[in-house]
Design a protein around this motif. Structure first.
Motif, PDB file in Angstrom:
ATOM      1  N   GLU A   1     -42.484  -2.694 -33.149  1.00 52.09           N
ATOM      2  CA  GLU A   1     -41.784  -1.888 -32.352  1.00 52.09           C
ATOM      3  C   GLU A   1     -40.691  -1.075 -32.503  1.00 52.09           C
ATOM      4  O   GLU A   1     -40.345  -0.260 -31.477  1.00 52.09           O
ATOM      5  CB  GLU A   1     -41.088  -3.293 -31.417  1.00 52.09           C
ATOM      6  N   TYR A   2     -40.523  -1.216 -33.635  1.00 50.57           N
ATOM      7  CA  TYR A   2     -39.124  -0.118 -33.922  1.00 50.57           C
ATOM      8  C   TYR A   2     -39.949   0.237 -35.452  1.00 50.57           C
ATOM      9  O   TYR A   2     -39.875  -0.419 -36.571  1.00 50.57           O
ATOM     10  CB  TYR A   2     -38.127  -0.350 -34.101  1.00 50.57           C
TER      11      TYR A   2
ATOM     12  N   THR B   1     -30.573  -0.574 -33.131  1.00 50.62           N
ATOM     13  CA  THR B   1     -31.605  -0.355 -31.785  1.00 50.62           C
ATOM     14  C   THR B   1     -31.441  -0.474 -30.555  1.00 50.62           C
ATOM     15  O   THR B   1     -30.626  -1.502 -30.391  1.00 50.62           O
ATOM     16  CB  THR B   1     -32.717  -0.312 -31.970  1.00 50.62           C
TER      17      THR B   1
END
Length: 497
Positions: free
Chosen positions: A412-413, A46
């Protein structure tokens, strides 16, 4: 004259087959529908700096993997650094936790503390498991399994009784240990084989040896380093990889494949090896040329699918190990939801992998890489609301174990993966994640055949055929089918090759 070979799919079995075939001098082309090798073992990253292995995360049976590289004059250490984990993993129960230590002598001490007298029994268990491992992984799994005659040998006959083929794994474990938690600890490895311990032959105590005795490892950079290393080995032998190439149809006539349609174009080969999903591969053939009909597949016992979450957490999670098994509920209740009722579990068990505890390069500084996996039945309804509800429950249980809070708000992801993704990305029958279960009725000769019975030059490899599910067995599967193709006599322009 050597053969021109197409390999469909670049999972572990496909890369393995390609490497061995290329080493023998054949012209080998691997066609992969995705933009990278690995199949279920792909990796993605990511923008925030998280690097996620998509599939396998348990590096067991290191000798089998090492043997692959040795066959080509290499060592694992030529390609990546392998770390021995300590503890190997932690198992969480409702009222306590058990951390499996790196070294076997320490594991014996742990067993003795939990159940007096069990250290000696564990030693005896592992001695038997080592014997099964040596016979099983050297003699049994390397057979192409065309017929039972392959298993008629003085060595195998002499070993038959000691292999405990007719004893189920649960009964076998209970002979050695009476403590429920120790029994669960010993039963856990066979869950990888895709069935209840009640339905797995005791032969597979070899898994305990290949894991607990030989240790649990981690390749720095992620499990994908193994994929990249095997790709390099295959390419060094001359194999050519073609990514974003989808095999759409297999054309056959007069008992042999005449061509493949790949991205709309015709390509001719002497031999085709399908490392792709077995059922899907046969869907590319005319009905009359399939090895198995739909009823056959409907009657198979498949290993589970999985609900997987790839999470980037923007702070460190204390008290969480690299591998953690959350077994606060009954194993059999969850297993029955997979194989009996075929429904989503009410009291799920799950697995957490946090590789950033070992490898700082798979997450940003002060972040945590979290891979969550919950086994589920194949073919069940799968939607985003269900996935999300289980994620919240799983995170709540991690919070209880680690003493943290509000993990969901610290994501966060986030990416989920489940039944319909396995179908879409891998054409996996019923959305299975691990192939066919290794039950006694689906072992060895009773597995789907590695060769098409009606087409002379079509072969199958991977977790839906011999020797079965798992990374080391898939690597062996590729070698088995490569040997079969290397020994194959076919007509090419009226010449026998």
């Amino acid at each position: 004259m050597k053969k021109k070979v197409a390999v469909i799919g670049s999972g572990f079995s496909g890369i393995s087959a390609a490497a061995y075939l290329s080493k023998a001098g054949n012209e080998v082309h691997i066609f992969e529908k995705h933009n990278q090798p690995g199949g279920r073992a792909r990796q993605f990253s990511t923008a925030a700096g998280y690097v996620f292995d998509m599939g396998p995360s348990w590096y067991w049976m290191p000798d089998i993997i090492e043997n692959f590289f040795n066959d080509f004059g290499f060592k694992v250490s030529d390609f990546f650094q392998l770390i021995s984990l300590n503890p190997q993993f932690e198992m969480i129960f409702a009222d306590e936790k058990i951390a499996v230590p790196e070294h076997f002598e320490d594991l014996k001490k742990l067993f003795e503390e939990i159940e007096p007298g069990s250290a000696k029994r564990l030693d005896k268990f592992m001695q038997s498991a080592k014997f099964k491992y040596e016979v099983g992984m050297q003699d049994f799994v390397n057979k192409p399994c065309h017929n039972w005659g392959e298993f008629i040998s003085p060595k195998i006959a002499k070993s038959a009784f000691k292999l405990d083929l007719l004893t189920n794994f649960r009964s076998y474990v209970s002979r050695y240990f009476s403590n429920k938690k120790l029994q669960t600890l010993m039963e856990f490895p066979v869950i990888f084989l895709g069935a209840s311990p009640k339905n797995i032959p005791a032969l597979y105590s070899l898994m305990n040896y290949g894991g607990y005795a030989m240790g649990t490892h981690y390749p720095m950079g992620g499990f994908y380093q193994l994929v990249l290393a095997m790709q390099k080995v295959a390419e060094k032998q001359g194999a050519k990889f073609h990514f974003d190439h989808n095999v759409e149809k297999i054309n056959a006539a007069d008992g042999k494949i005449t061509s493949l349609i790949i991205n709309g174009k015709y390509h001719e080969f002497d031999v085709v090896i399908a490392s792709s999903d077995y059922h899907h591969t046969e869907s590319l053939l005319p009905e009359k040329l399939k090895n198995y009909d739909e009823q056959y597949w409907e009657n198979r016992t498949f290993a589970p699918s999985s609900l997987i979450y790839y999470l980037g957490i923007k702070e460190k999670i204390p008290n969480l190990k690299h591998h953690t098994l959350f077994f606060e509920h009954e194993l059999d209740e969850h297993i029955d939801c997979i194989y009996g009722n075929k429904q989503w579990p009410e009291k799920p068990l799950f697995y957490s992998c946090c590789p950033s505890k070992t490898d700082p390069d798979v997450a940003p500084e002060n972040g945590e890489n979290l891979f969550l996996l919950m086994p589920v039945a194949t073919g069940i309804r799968d939607d985003e609301l269900l996935r999300e509800s289980y994620l919240k429950e799983i995170l709540s249980r991690i919070e209880t174990h680690t003493g943290t809070s509000n993990l969901y708000e610290k994501i966060e992801y986030k990416r989920s993966y489940c039944v319909r993704d396995f179908i879409q990305d891998y054409n996996a029958y019923g959305g299975n994640a691990y192939g066919l279960a290794n039950t006694l009725k689906q072992t060895a000769v009773l597995k789907p055949k590695i060769r098409n019975k009606k087409i002379n030059n079509l072969f199958y490899t991977g977790q839906l055929t011999v020797p079965g599910p798992g990374v080391p067995p898939s690597i062996i599967s590729g070698k088995i089918v490569a040997n079969e193709v290397n020994n194959l006599k076919i007509k090419v322009d009226e010449k026998i090759v």
